[in-house]
Design a protein around this motif. Sequence first.
Motif, PDB file in Angstrom:
ATOM      1  N   LYS A 373      14.472   6.992   4.758  1.00 59.76           N
ATOM      2  CA  LYS A 373      13.806   7.265   6.020  1.00 59.76           C
ATOM      3  C   LYS A 373      12.348   6.818   5.995  1.00 59.76           C
ATOM      4  N   ASN A 374      11.824   6.421   4.825  1.00 57.87           N
ATOM      5  CA  ASN A 374      10.449   5.915   4.709  1.00 57.87           C
ATOM      6  C   ASN A 374      10.454   4.831   3.642  1.00 57.87           C
ATOM      7  N   GLN A 375      11.246   3.823   3.886  1.00 55.77           N
ATOM      8  CA  GLN A 375      11.543   2.834   2.856  1.00 55.77           C
ATOM      9  C   GLN A 375      10.404   1.846   2.697  1.00 55.77           C
ATOM     10  N   LEU A 376      10.123   1.487   1.461  1.00 53.92           N
ATOM     11  CA  LEU A 376       9.084   0.511   1.169  1.00 53.92           C
ATOM     12  C   LEU A 376       9.691  -0.881   1.244  1.00 53.92           C
ATOM     13  N   ARG A 377       9.321  -1.616   2.271  1.00 57.01           N
ATOM     14  CA  ARG A 377       9.896  -2.917   2.535  1.00 57.01           C
ATOM     15  C   ARG A 377       9.034  -4.024   1.958  1.00 57.01           C
ATOM     16  N   GLN A 378       9.676  -5.140   1.626  1.00 61.66           N
ATOM     17  CA  GLN A 378       8.991  -6.287   1.052  1.00 61.66           C
ATOM     18  C   GLN A 378       8.973  -7.436   2.052  1.00 61.66           C
ATOM     19  N   SER A 379       7.929  -8.246   1.954  1.00 63.03           N
ATOM     20  CA  SER A 379       7.839  -9.413   2.826  1.00 63.03           C
ATOM     21  C   SER A 379       8.759 -10.514   2.314  1.00 63.03           C
ATOM     22  N   LEU A 380       9.006 -11.475   3.184  1.00 63.80           N
ATOM     23  CA  LEU A 380       9.848 -12.606   2.796  1.00 63.80           C
ATOM     24  C   LEU A 380       9.234 -13.368   1.634  1.00 63.80           C
ATOM     25  N   GLY A 381       7.926 -13.627   1.717  1.00 65.17           N
ATOM     26  CA  GLY A 381       7.267 -14.368   0.638  1.00 65.17           C
ATOM     27  C   GLY A 381       7.351 -13.652  -0.685  1.00 65.17           C
ATOM     28  N   LEU A 382       7.157 -12.324  -0.662  1.00 62.93           N
ATOM     29  CA  LEU A 382       7.238 -11.540  -1.894  1.00 62.93           C
ATOM     30  C   LEU A 382       8.665 -11.524  -2.431  1.00 62.93           C
ATOM     31  N   GLN A 383       9.654 -11.325  -1.561  1.00 64.79           N
ATOM     32  CA  GLN A 383      11.048 -11.310  -1.990  1.00 64.79           C
ATOM     33  C   GLN A 383      11.413 -12.602  -2.716  1.00 64.79           C
ATOM     34  N   LEU A 384      11.049 -13.730  -2.123  1.00 68.44           N
ATOM     35  CA  LEU A 384      11.366 -15.023  -2.741  1.00 68.44           C
ATOM     36  C   LEU A 384      10.684 -15.165  -4.090  1.00 68.44           C
ATOM     37  N   ALA A 385       9.402 -14.742  -4.170  1.00 64.92           N
ATOM     38  CA  ALA A 385       8.670 -14.873  -5.433  1.00 64.92           C
ATOM     39  C   ALA A 385       9.281 -13.986  -6.514  1.00 64.92           C
ATOM     40  N   LEU A 386       9.608 -12.735  -6.163  1.00 62.39           N
ATOM     41  CA  LEU A 386      10.173 -11.820  -7.155  1.00 62.39           C
ATOM     42  C   LEU A 386      11.541 -12.302  -7.644  1.00 62.39           C
ATOM     43  N   GLN A 387      12.379 -12.784  -6.722  1.00 59.87           N
ATOM     44  CA  GLN A 387      13.691 -13.294  -7.123  1.00 59.87           C
ATOM     45  C   GLN A 387      13.547 -14.529  -8.015  1.00 59.87           C
ATOM     46  N   TYR A 388      12.610 -15.375  -7.717  1.00 59.23           N
ATOM     47  CA  TYR A 388      12.357 -16.564  -8.538  1.00 59.23           C
ATOM     48  C   TYR A 388      11.905 -16.141  -9.935  1.00 59.23           C
ATOM     49  N   LEU A 389      10.938 -15.201  -9.993  1.00 57.45           N
ATOM     50  CA  LEU A 389      10.405 -14.779 -11.282  1.00 57.45           C
ATOM     51  C   LEU A 389      11.450 -14.035 -12.103  1.00 57.45           C
ATOM     52  N   LYS A 390      12.361 -13.343 -11.424  1.00 59.73           N
ATOM     53  CA  LYS A 390      13.415 -12.630 -12.143  1.00 59.73           C
ATOM     54  C   LYS A 390      14.288 -13.599 -12.933  1.00 59.73           C
ATOM     55  N   THR A 391      14.448 -14.817 -12.412  1.00 62.71           N
ATOM     56  CA  THR A 391      15.274 -15.806 -13.116  1.00 62.71           C
ATOM     57  C   THR A 391      14.622 -16.297 -14.400  1.00 62.71           C
ATOM     58  N   VAL A 392      13.307 -16.095 -14.512  1.00 62.43           N
ATOM     59  CA  VAL A 392      12.610 -16.500 -15.744  1.00 62.43           C
ATOM     60  C   VAL A 392      12.174 -15.280 -16.549  1.00 62.43           C
ATOM     61  N   ILE A 394      10.632 -12.386 -15.544  1.00 62.38           N
ATOM     62  CA  ILE A 394       9.393 -11.687 -15.174  1.00 62.38           C
ATOM     63  C   ILE A 394       9.710 -10.688 -14.071  1.00 62.38           C
ATOM     64  N   THR A 395       9.389  -9.437 -14.341  1.00 59.91           N
ATOM     65  CA  THR A 395       9.598  -8.373 -13.347  1.00 59.91           C
ATOM     66  C   THR A 395       8.310  -7.575 -13.193  1.00 59.91           C
ATOM     67  N   PRO A 396       8.123  -6.983 -12.057  1.00 55.50           N
ATOM     68  CA  PRO A 396       6.880  -6.216 -11.835  1.00 55.50           C
ATOM     69  C   PRO A 396       6.973  -4.819 -12.419  1.00 55.50           C
ATOM     70  N   HIS A 397       5.817  -4.291 -12.833  1.00 55.76           N
ATOM     71  CA  HIS A 397       5.753  -2.892 -13.261  1.00 55.76           C
ATOM     72  C   HIS A 397       4.326  -2.394 -13.059  1.00 55.76           C
ATOM     73  N   PRO A 398       4.172  -1.106 -12.812  1.00 59.24           N
ATOM     74  CA  PRO A 398       2.828  -0.558 -12.571  1.00 59.24           C
ATOM     75  C   PRO A 398       1.940  -0.703 -13.797  1.00 59.24           C
ATOM     76  N   HIS A 399       0.646  -0.910 -13.530  1.00 59.75           N
ATOM     77  CA  HIS A 399      -0.314  -0.991 -14.624  1.00 59.75           C
ATOM     78  C   HIS A 399      -0.527   0.406 -15.207  1.00 59.75           C
ATOM     79  N   PRO A 400      -0.647   0.522 -16.525  1.00 56.04           N
ATOM     80  CA  PRO A 400      -0.774   1.859 -17.135  1.00 56.04           C
ATOM     81  C   PRO A 400      -1.975   2.647 -16.636  1.00 56.04           C
ATOM     82  N   GLU A 401      -3.066   1.965 -16.307  1.00 58.56           N
ATOM     83  CA  GLU A 401      -4.288   2.664 -15.929  1.00 58.56           C
ATOM     84  C   GLU A 401      -4.348   2.981 -14.438  1.00 58.56           C
ATOM     85  N   ASN A 402      -3.583   2.271 -13.634  1.00 56.35           N
ATOM     86  CA  ASN A 402      -3.609   2.495 -12.189  1.00 56.35           C
ATOM     87  C   ASN A 402      -2.251   2.108 -11.623  1.00 56.35           C
TER      88      ASN A 402
END
Length: 654
Positions: A373-392, A394-402
């Motif tokens: 009901k309050n979903q965090l949506r991604q932009s088209l540009g971000l979706q394409l970049a994340l899917q591309y990086l996943k193939t090599v 690389i995945t995102p994760h929060p920084h330990p300090e912030n």
Amino acid sequence: MDEEVTIDDIREKNELILSGLIIRYQGKNQVKNKIYQAIFNLDWVAKNLENLRPYFQNFKNWVASNQQDNTQLLRGMKLKEAVAWSENKKLSNIDYRFIATSQQLDKQEIEISLNAEKIELEKAHFTLAAAKEANRILNQARKAAKLNAVLHFGKPCIVGFAIGITSFILLLRFIGLLQGMEWNMFDSFLQQRPQAGIDSRIVVITIDEPDLQKIGQYPIPDNILVKALNKLKTYQPKLIGLDLYRDLPVEPGYQELVELFKATPNLIGVDKVVGTKVAPPRVLAQLSQVGFSDQVLDGDGKVRRALLTVRSSQTLVQPDTLYETRKGGRLATLRVRQFATDGKRSHYVGRVSRLEASGVQDCDCLTTARSPKNQLRQSLGLQLALQYLKTVGITPHPHPENRHHIQLGRALITPLQPFDGGYVRADTGGYQILLSYHGTEQNFQSFSITDLLQERIPKEKIQNRVVLIGATAESINDLFQTPYNNRLFGSSKQMAGVFVHANITSQILTAALQGRGMLQTWSEIWEILWILLWSGIGTLIAWRLKSPRQLMFVVTSTGLGLIVFSYLAFLQGWWIPIIPPLLGLILAPIILPMFATKQLEKIQLQQTLKLLLAVAKEQPAAGKIAIEYFKQAEGKENQHLIDKILQQNNYELF
């Protein structure tokens, strides 16, 4: 009158003989007639003699005062006339005493006057010497006071003035008067940046006016889109981004399009979630293969920011749909059978590839939302970049300090804040970053949809690349103003939305794979210190240089240095304030002379009087004269200030 009188004065003798008063007898003068003798006796002579005296009235008053009233004695020219008149005359003893006393008194008064003149002359010499000494003291005091005033005004006043200029500029900045100029500098730096080559990872399939003429309608029919996507799949692209709204069927060919969507896991469609909403293709929503196409416009209508994620009340997670989640540190596909929420987070129940899941743990902010009901949506540009990086790998994760900072490969992605860079109270809702454009349409390999349909595109141009499909025709109006539009020299061609998405994808890929491409800004405190530094430099330049020509040259050269430094910093990925420090550099030399002159005059006056008071203790006369000279040379306002300072020091001039 019986006496015989000897008259030596020939003129007077002749007058007496001719008048018949006397006769000559035996060589002597005798009174001729006894009647004359009776009438012209001694009393008559004395009486008429009195009338003949030039000093008659003074003589009479002196005699009447018993010879005590010295004010009646003769002086100066009257005395000289009386003495001259008395010569060769036989006067009474009292006449001679009157004249002698007058001469004695006149002599005394002359001596007194000479002594007084001598004293006055000595006083004049002393006063002149004291005046010269006072002038010398005053000049020395003024010179010393001027130096002391400069030293006293020095660092504290320069720092205080620089802080004042900085505060004024920060006020202008806070109310937004400098924001437009900062945006223009950002645009100029982006335009002047060395041209980047063509990004070989991304290809754009355009739908332009000639394509629409051949197709005959827009939106293009589903069957033509199916044909284009099928041909595109034969080129084996890594990812396909479909920047076309397909919320409604465009017959013929809708069912074939649905089947194609189901059979194309590397295809991502679009919807619109901000403002007026446009739904995504239903089947792509069920497959979680949707990114939003919304862009953020600045106040001047240009796109300088990329909106990566946003929370939306529209959920893409529905029962009996495929859903990607993170489990055990890796991505997996979940077919959701049902979900429930406790108001804080959702729990999805379904079968994950190669593992069972009774719930979903929290994911980082660039993947899935906590609640449908309050979903965090991604932009088209971000979706394409994340899917591309996943193939090599690389995945995102929060920084330990912030946790709001995302580590993505070699890039640290930080969200834009309301006062970052040149922005003032910007609406930074969602997750925004500064958009560092790779370039214009010329910096991406592009082909028309007609070329695709007619198979005129070499396979190597598309294979293993991110392919974006979008409309570029002006009639469709999916166009945006960008920093490449220079309104000063005529508006250049607007950029199609599909190329904006291409720039966003390119920026994220470059940052994650190469560690560059992200634009960073300083924290607010560093920006304030930066403005203060340049305001201080401008103040110091104005303080040291008095020649207007030199001042203009140095300020201009320093300003150019600031711009060059800011441009070099921009090339290194830093957008630092330019207009506020430049304004501080320029305003300080303009305002400082007006401010400093008044302050220096006041300080110099106080310092001069302080030195004169110190001298007056050792040389009272010269010191007092110097203080009086100093006071008379000032205006009424400063004279009141001098009197006030003298009263405070219990000092009286006279």
